[in-house]
Scaffold this motif. Structure first.
Motif, PDB file in Angstrom:
ATOM      1  N   VAL A 140      79.267 -71.406  47.673  1.00  0.00           N
ATOM      2  CA  VAL A 140      78.547 -72.530  47.068  1.00  0.00           C
ATOM      3  C   VAL A 140      78.150 -73.550  48.138  1.00  0.00           C
ATOM      4  N   LEU A 141      79.077 -73.877  49.040  1.00  0.00           N
ATOM      5  CA  LEU A 141      78.757 -74.837  50.102  1.00  0.00           C
ATOM      6  C   LEU A 141      77.670 -74.304  51.023  1.00  0.00           C
ATOM      7  N   THR A 142      77.716 -73.017  51.316  1.00  0.00           N
ATOM      8  CA  THR A 142      76.663 -72.421  52.136  1.00  0.00           C
ATOM      9  C   THR A 142      75.315 -72.490  51.426  1.00  0.00           C
ATOM     10  N   ALA A 143      75.346 -72.273  50.101  1.00  0.00           N
ATOM     11  CA  ALA A 143      74.101 -72.356  49.336  1.00  0.00           C
ATOM     12  C   ALA A 143      73.544 -73.773  49.341  1.00  0.00           C
ATOM     13  N   VAL A 144      74.421 -74.762  49.261  1.00  0.00           N
ATOM     14  CA  VAL A 144      73.962 -76.153  49.291  1.00  0.00           C
ATOM     15  C   VAL A 144      73.289 -76.466  50.624  1.00  0.00           C
ATOM     16  N   ARG A 146      71.898 -74.308  52.664  1.00  0.00           N
ATOM     17  CA  ARG A 146      70.657 -73.554  52.758  1.00  0.00           C
ATOM     18  C   ARG A 146      69.542 -74.171  51.919  1.00  0.00           C
ATOM     19  N   SER A 147      69.904 -74.834  50.831  1.00  0.00           N
ATOM     20  CA  SER A 147      68.896 -75.401  49.938  1.00  0.00           C
ATOM     21  C   SER A 147      68.378 -76.755  50.406  1.00  0.00           C
ATOM     22  N   LEU A 148      68.945 -77.298  51.485  1.00  0.00           N
ATOM     23  CA  LEU A 148      68.528 -78.625  51.944  1.00  0.00           C
ATOM     24  C   LEU A 148      67.035 -78.708  52.289  1.00  0.00           C
ATOM     25  N   PRO A 149      66.465 -77.743  53.036  1.00  0.00           N
ATOM     26  CA  PRO A 149      65.019 -77.855  53.305  1.00  0.00           C
ATOM     27  C   PRO A 149      64.182 -77.883  52.041  1.00  0.00           C
ATOM     28  N   GLY A 150      64.490 -76.980  51.091  1.00  0.00           N
ATOM     29  CA  GLY A 150      63.747 -76.987  49.830  1.00  0.00           C
ATOM     30  C   GLY A 150      64.000 -78.244  49.022  1.00  0.00           C
ATOM     31  N   THR A 151      65.222 -78.764  49.085  1.00  0.00           N
ATOM     32  CA  THR A 151      65.544 -79.988  48.361  1.00  0.00           C
ATOM     33  C   THR A 151      64.800 -81.184  48.940  1.00  0.00           C
ATOM     34  N   LEU A 152      64.666 -81.234  50.250  1.00  0.00           N
ATOM     35  CA  LEU A 152      63.917 -82.327  50.877  1.00  0.00           C
ATOM     36  C   LEU A 152      62.457 -82.290  50.453  1.00  0.00           C
ATOM     37  N   GLU A 243      71.067 -65.987  48.507  1.00  0.00           N
ATOM     38  CA  GLU A 243      71.069 -65.706  49.946  1.00  0.00           C
ATOM     39  C   GLU A 243      72.464 -65.895  50.539  1.00  0.00           C
ATOM     40  N   ALA A 244      73.172 -66.933  50.071  1.00  0.00           N
ATOM     41  CA  ALA A 244      74.524 -67.156  50.586  1.00  0.00           C
ATOM     42  C   ALA A 244      75.468 -66.027  50.183  1.00  0.00           C
ATOM     43  N   ARG A 245      75.330 -65.536  48.953  1.00  0.00           N
ATOM     44  CA  ARG A 245      76.169 -64.417  48.512  1.00  0.00           C
ATOM     45  C   ARG A 245      75.849 -63.157  49.304  1.00  0.00           C
ATOM     46  N   GLN A 246      74.564 -62.911  49.567  1.00  0.00           N
ATOM     47  CA  GLN A 246      74.191 -61.746  50.356  1.00  0.00           C
ATOM     48  C   GLN A 246      74.724 -61.855  51.772  1.00  0.00           C
ATOM     49  N   GLU A 247      74.667 -63.064  52.332  1.00  0.00           N
ATOM     50  CA  GLU A 247      75.203 -63.274  53.677  1.00  0.00           C
ATOM     51  C   GLU A 247      76.706 -63.060  53.709  1.00  0.00           C
ATOM     52  N   GLU A 248      77.391 -63.487  52.641  1.00  0.00           N
ATOM     53  CA  GLU A 248      78.844 -63.289  52.571  1.00  0.00           C
ATOM     54  C   GLU A 248      79.178 -61.803  52.493  1.00  0.00           C
ATOM     55  N   ARG A 249      78.362 -61.043  51.738  1.00  0.00           N
ATOM     56  CA  ARG A 249      78.607 -59.606  51.624  1.00  0.00           C
ATOM     57  C   ARG A 249      78.285 -58.873  52.916  1.00  0.00           C
ATOM     58  N   ASP A 250      77.233 -59.345  53.614  1.00  0.00           N
ATOM     59  CA  ASP A 250      76.824 -58.679  54.846  1.00  0.00           C
ATOM     60  C   ASP A 250      77.626 -59.120  56.057  1.00  0.00           C
ATOM     61  N   GLU A 251      78.503 -60.108  55.879  1.00  0.00           N
ATOM     62  CA  GLU A 251      79.294 -60.585  57.016  1.00  0.00           C
ATOM     63  C   GLU A 251      80.179 -59.461  57.524  1.00  0.00           C
ATOM     64  N   PRO A 252      80.153 -59.189  58.819  1.00  0.00           N
ATOM     65  CA  PRO A 252      80.946 -58.076  59.346  1.00  0.00           C
ATOM     66  C   PRO A 252      82.429 -58.291  59.129  1.00  0.00           C
ATOM     67  N   GLU A 253      83.091 -57.190  58.845  1.00  0.00           N
ATOM     68  CA  GLU A 253      84.535 -57.238  58.653  1.00  0.00           C
ATOM     69  C   GLU A 253      85.222 -57.585  59.966  1.00  0.00           C
ATOM     70  N   PRO A 254      86.409 -58.172  59.870  1.00  0.00           N
ATOM     71  CA  PRO A 254      87.142 -58.455  61.109  1.00  0.00           C
ATOM     72  C   PRO A 254      87.366 -57.190  61.915  1.00  0.00           C
TER      73      PRO A 254
END
Length: 298
Positions: A140-144, A146-152, A243-254
């Motif tokens: 959620v924080l990542t989504a917030v 990411r949405s800053l440019p569109g929000t502005l 987009e944030a959820r997709q980024e979280e899923r695509d984040e490489p495993e440790p």
């Protein structure tokens, strides 16, 4: 037969050993639960300090608890730094590490320690560190962010819309309703409140007493501001959330344990010993293969 020199495994450096030990601690489940509990305790202390009576009666214990929390957070960030002792750059690539480091180090600055308000705000910022341990909150924080440019962009369009409608409202309703449209500032404030549809009925009734054209004014404003713009903002936020959820899923495993230099050296040494044993077996078998066997009579 010749002797094959064996190559001994390189002993891990002190930095690699430190990184291995600290990494084992920071990745342990009990460590994450302990830090999470400390963050909640810090938040509870902030809430308790809002009660003047409790602060007066328990000033020393509360102050001691705050110092203990700060010491624990300092040890935590030191362990996280130690886990990257062999690769310091990796620590600074993680934005959450930078946030944690900034929050902890700021508490030791003389200017911050002398300012109670800033110090409390920094302590409040520690509550946001729970996102490190809650994946959904981190999304959620990542989504917030990411949405800053569109929000502005939304805010710019909304401000332009408010200004235009405020000027039109001042022209038509300024003399008859100075409380809400007596100036551009009051008109903007009134229309901003109407964006939430709060009091729209009273505004429409007051406008109809002046002219039936006011119905078109309010209807168009509500349609554009409350429905179109708000839905656009919701769309921007939902897109950023996906987009944030997709980024979280695509984040490489440790990296697996094979990335540990100590384990890599041990496995390389085992492979070398196996190769040496194989070479020795081949050397012993070579003379026997070259010796001619008994000939059969003709």
């Amino acid at each position: 037969m010749h002797d094959t020199p064996t190559i001994s495994a390189h002993t891990p450096s002190a930095r690699a050993e430190l990184a291995r030990r600290c990494h084992a601690v920071t990745e342990a489940r009990w460590f994450a639960l302990t830090v999470f509990a400390l963050i909640l305790a810090n938040a509870a202390l902030l809430g308790v300090e809002t009660y003047t009576g409790l602060v007066a009666d328990w000033h020393r214990p509360l102050r001691l608890a705050e110092h203990l929390c700060l010491a624990a957070f300092t040890v935590e960030i030191a362990l996280r730094l130690g886990a990257h002792a062999d690769r310091p750059r990796d620590f600074f690539k993680d934005p959450w590490n930078l946030f944690d480091l900034a929050v902890v180090l700021s508490a030791f600055l003389p200017v911050v320690r002398e300012n109670t308000t800033i110090l409390r705000l920094l302590r409040l910022a520690r509550v946001l560190r729970t996102a490190r341990f809650l994946p959904q909150l981190r999304v959620v924080l990542t989504a917030v962010v990411r949405s800053l440019p569109g929000t502005l962009s939304f805010l710019l369009v909304g401000a332009l819309l408010l200004y235009v409608y405020a000027m039109v409202g001042w022209v038509f309703f300024g003399r008859h309703d100075p409380e809400h449209y007596g100036s551009i500032g009051r008109a903007v404030l009134s229309l901003f409140l109407l964006m939430t549809l709060d009091g729209i009925g009273d505004a429409v009734r007051a406008g109809l007493e002046l002219s039936r054209w006011s119905l078109l004014y309010y209807a168009s404003y509500v349609l554009i501001a409350s429905f179109v713009l708000v839905n656009v903002l919701i769309g921007v936020v939902l897109t950023s959330l996906d987009e944030a959820r997709q980024e979280e899923r695509d984040e490489p495993e440790p990296a697996p344990e094979t990335s540990d230099p100590h384990l890599l050296n041990a496995r390389i040494a085992a492979a070398r010993r196996a190769l040496d044993d194989l070479q020795s077996e081949l050397d012993r078998a070579a003379p026997a293969a070259l010796t001619p066997g008994p000939t059969t009579p003709q």
